[in-house]
Scaffold this motif. Sequence first.
Motif, short mmCIF file in Angstrom:
data_model
loop_
_atom_site.label_atom_id
_atom_site.label_comp_id
_atom_site.label_asym_id
_atom_site.label_seq_id
_atom_site.Cartn_x
_atom_site.Cartn_y
_atom_site.Cartn_z
N PHE A 21 6.78 -119.02 24.74
CA PHE A 21 6.44 -118.36 25.99
C PHE A 21 7.12 -116.99 26.05
CE2 PHE A 21 10.20 -120.91 26.68
CZ PHE A 21 11.05 -120.12 27.45
N PHE A 22 6.56 -116.09 26.84
CA PHE A 22 7.09 -114.73 26.97
C PHE A 22 7.90 -114.63 28.25
CE2 PHE A 22 6.96 -110.18 27.88
CZ PHE A 22 7.24 -109.64 26.62
N ASN A 23 9.11 -114.03 28.14
CA ASN A 23 9.96 -113.89 29.32
C ASN A 23 10.72 -112.58 29.22
OD1 ASN A 23 11.35 -114.42 31.68
ND2 ASN A 23 12.82 -115.80 30.72
N GLY A 24 10.53 -111.70 30.20
CA GLY A 24 11.22 -110.41 30.19
C GLY A 24 10.67 -109.48 29.13
N HIS A 29 11.29 -119.91 22.82
CA HIS A 29 10.78 -121.28 22.62
C HIS A 29 11.82 -122.28 23.11
CE1 HIS A 29 13.33 -122.48 19.19
NE2 HIS A 29 13.17 -121.26 18.72
N ARG A 30 11.37 -123.45 23.49
CA ARG A 30 12.27 -124.51 23.93
C ARG A 30 13.00 -125.08 22.72
NH1 ARG A 30 12.77 -123.61 29.26
NH2 ARG A 30 10.72 -123.42 30.25
N THR A 31 14.22 -125.57 22.95
CA THR A 31 14.98 -126.21 21.86
C THR A 31 15.45 -127.58 22.32
OG1 THR A 31 17.11 -125.30 22.61
CG2 THR A 31 15.83 -123.98 21.03
N LYS A 32 15.70 -128.44 21.35
CA LYS A 32 16.32 -129.73 21.65
C LYS A 32 17.25 -130.10 20.49
CE LYS A 32 12.24 -132.42 20.22
NZ LYS A 32 11.26 -133.43 20.65
N GLY A 46 15.62 -117.18 22.61
CA GLY A 46 14.77 -116.02 22.75
C GLY A 46 15.15 -114.89 21.80
N GLY A 47 14.63 -113.71 22.12
CA GLY A 47 14.93 -112.55 21.30
C GLY A 47 13.94 -112.30 20.19
N PHE A 48 12.80 -113.00 20.23
CA PHE A 48 11.79 -112.84 19.17
C PHE A 48 10.79 -111.75 19.54
CE2 PHE A 48 13.22 -117.28 19.02
CZ PHE A 48 13.66 -117.34 17.70
N ALA A 49 10.47 -110.91 18.58
CA ALA A 49 9.56 -109.79 18.83
C ALA A 49 8.11 -110.22 18.91
CB ALA A 49 9.73 -108.72 17.74
N THR A 50 7.78 -111.29 18.19
CA THR A 50 6.38 -111.75 18.16
C THR A 50 6.33 -113.25 18.42
OG1 THR A 50 6.38 -112.27 15.79
CG2 THR A 50 5.83 -110.00 16.41
N PRO A 51 5.17 -113.76 18.89
CA PRO A 51 5.04 -115.20 19.11
C PRO A 51 5.09 -115.97 17.79
CG PRO A 51 2.93 -114.08 19.44
CD PRO A 51 3.97 -113.02 19.33
N GLU A 52 4.67 -115.34 16.69
CA GLU A 52 4.70 -116.02 15.39
C GLU A 52 6.14 -116.32 14.96
OE1 GLU A 52 0.85 -114.21 15.94
OE2 GLU A 52 2.86 -113.28 15.98
N ALA A 54 8.70 -116.67 16.98
CA ALA A 54 9.21 -117.71 17.89
C ALA A 54 8.68 -119.08 17.49
CB ALA A 54 8.80 -117.38 19.33
N GLU A 55 7.40 -119.13 17.13
CA GLU A 55 6.82 -120.41 16.75
C GLU A 55 7.44 -120.94 15.46
OE1 GLU A 55 2.44 -122.54 16.34
OE2 GLU A 55 2.61 -120.36 16.14
N LYS A 56 7.69 -120.06 14.50
CA LYS A 56 8.32 -120.46 13.24
C LYS A 56 9.70 -121.07 13.51
CE LYS A 56 9.95 -118.72 8.79
NZ LYS A 56 10.25 -117.53 7.98
N SER A 57 10.48 -120.41 14.38
CA SER A 57 11.80 -120.92 14.74
C SER A 57 11.70 -122.27 15.45
CB SER A 57 12.51 -119.91 15.64
OG SER A 57 13.75 -120.42 16.11
N TYR A 58 10.67 -122.40 16.32
CA TYR A 58 10.48 -123.66 17.05
C TYR A 58 10.31 -124.83 16.09
CZ TYR A 58 8.10 -127.32 19.69
OH TYR A 58 7.74 -128.53 20.23
N TRP A 59 9.46 -124.65 15.07
CA TRP A 59 9.20 -125.75 14.14
C TRP A 59 10.41 -126.04 13.25
CZ3 TRP A 59 5.79 -128.85 15.67
CH2 TRP A 59 4.64 -128.40 16.32
N GLU A 60 11.22 -125.02 13.00
CA GLU A 60 12.47 -125.25 12.25
C GLU A 60 13.41 -126.13 13.07
OE1 GLU A 60 13.81 -121.30 11.45
OE2 GLU A 60 12.48 -121.04 9.71
N TYR A 61 13.51 -125.85 14.38
CA TYR A 61 14.33 -126.68 15.27
C TYR A 61 13.80 -128.11 15.31
CZ TYR A 61 17.63 -123.42 17.45
OH TYR A 61 18.69 -122.57 17.68
N GLU A 62 12.46 -128.25 15.38
CA GLU A 62 11.84 -129.57 15.42
C GLU A 62 12.16 -130.38 14.16
OE1 GLU A 62 9.45 -131.33 17.71
OE2 GLU A 62 10.86 -130.11 18.86
N GLU A 63 12.13 -129.69 13.02
CA GLU A 63 12.41 -130.36 11.75
C GLU A 63 13.85 -130.83 11.70
OE1 GLU A 63 10.76 -132.07 8.68
OE2 GLU A 63 9.65 -130.65 9.95
N ARG A 64 14.78 -129.97 12.17
CA ARG A 64 16.19 -130.35 12.20
C ARG A 64 16.42 -131.53 13.14
NH1 ARG A 64 17.29 -124.66 11.81
NH2 ARG A 64 17.57 -124.45 14.06
N TYR A 65 15.70 -131.54 14.27
CA TYR A 65 15.81 -132.64 15.23
C TYR A 65 15.37 -133.97 14.60
CZ TYR A 65 15.31 -135.28 19.58
OH TYR A 65 15.41 -136.23 20.58
#
Length: 406
Positions: A21-24, A29-32, A46-52, A54-65
């Motif tokens: 999601f875009f904010n400011g 992306h959400r993390t757990k 946050g701090g990602f310039a593009t949604p791609e 952010a999405e890449k980071s999201y799936w990395e977090y999901e994999e670690r979870y």
Amino acid sequence: MKQKNKNVERKELQNEKRVVFFNGTSWYHRTKELLDDMTTKYGKKGGFATPEEAEKSYWEYEERYKDRQRELQVAYLKNTDVMFGEFLRYWFEHIYSLRIETTTKMIGAYTLYNLLLPNMEADIKLKYVTVEYLDTLLERASKICVSAGNKGRELLSLAMKDAVFDGFIKHNPVPETKPYPRPKPKIRILSKEKIKVLLHAAYLNPWYLEMLLALFCGLRKGEIMGLKFSDFDFEKRTVRISRQLVANPKLKDGYHVEEYGVTERDPKTENSFRILRVPKAVMEEVERRRQKIETEKAWRKDFYEDHGYVCCRPDGKPHSTSAFNLALTKLCERNGLPKITVHGLRHMFATILIERGVPLVKISGLLGHSSIHTTYEYYCEVMDEKDKIIAFMNDTFVPEKTGTEG
């Protein structure tokens, strides 16, 4: 105006990529995070310039979870001296299911929950499972249906291999159990006369092109359904096999289908990526199909869902995975022919080649088999049946290229 367009674009991207999601001024992306007490800590990054990004980071977090979840679950199960049945359930839901396709999961769930677990007369601790215990279990399961012994042993072998990997046990006993050979496929071959009847009856059938692609190019059903007009080179008269359409059902309770659907996948094996020469008559039918679809698109306009498929419904959407076989069954019944499946047409293509003396290695390449041994396993008996001679359409069935290279 430009700012307004950017906001619209961001809104569309947010709808499309629901995990970010875009904010400011940046993308988030959400993390757990899974804590030692098995509770989940939620946050955002946050701090990602593009949604791609952010999405890449999201799936990395999901994999670690998921990795952490498995680590803690394994540690917990080890401390509780897990029972065999409990381990199989855990393994299937939290390990095996994460690395397989939906249809494989459906078969595996049926094998586990309908064939294996109900036939455990007495559950025992995982570390005490022996060859004798598994032999007794598989023998009971094998009485339910022809494939139960083979599929049950296959699933148990995968589960116990992971049990060794995770340190639950030191030795996998399944390879020492009694083997249950896979039921040998029955190949139905139509005579030359019956093939003529089939093709004559199919000529005005909406599935005529699909039947030609199976019978004279040896394509699998999923490969035919996944073909796009861009895969054909009309100048060179070739077709590139680079995808298949497979069932993608929405499951409830592991194996009950709530909703049917299809999805694109890579071909069955690496060797299934191939370029084939196509007979002139088949290419002519491809061109007729293209013209027919162009007419449909012009008539339906915005109501046509264009995916580029050669094999599709009048509105452009893909057919169900059972539609081709149903059409073929009806055609055979109406014309007094033995029932034959799409895979049966593929078998007949191989038989044509065998009876023409085409080397087995070339036939294996044409069919996209994983190895020549697969081809031999299917057709070793057919090679000796010299009385079943079928006219070969022409001599252009030579693969241009197989595999993913090039």
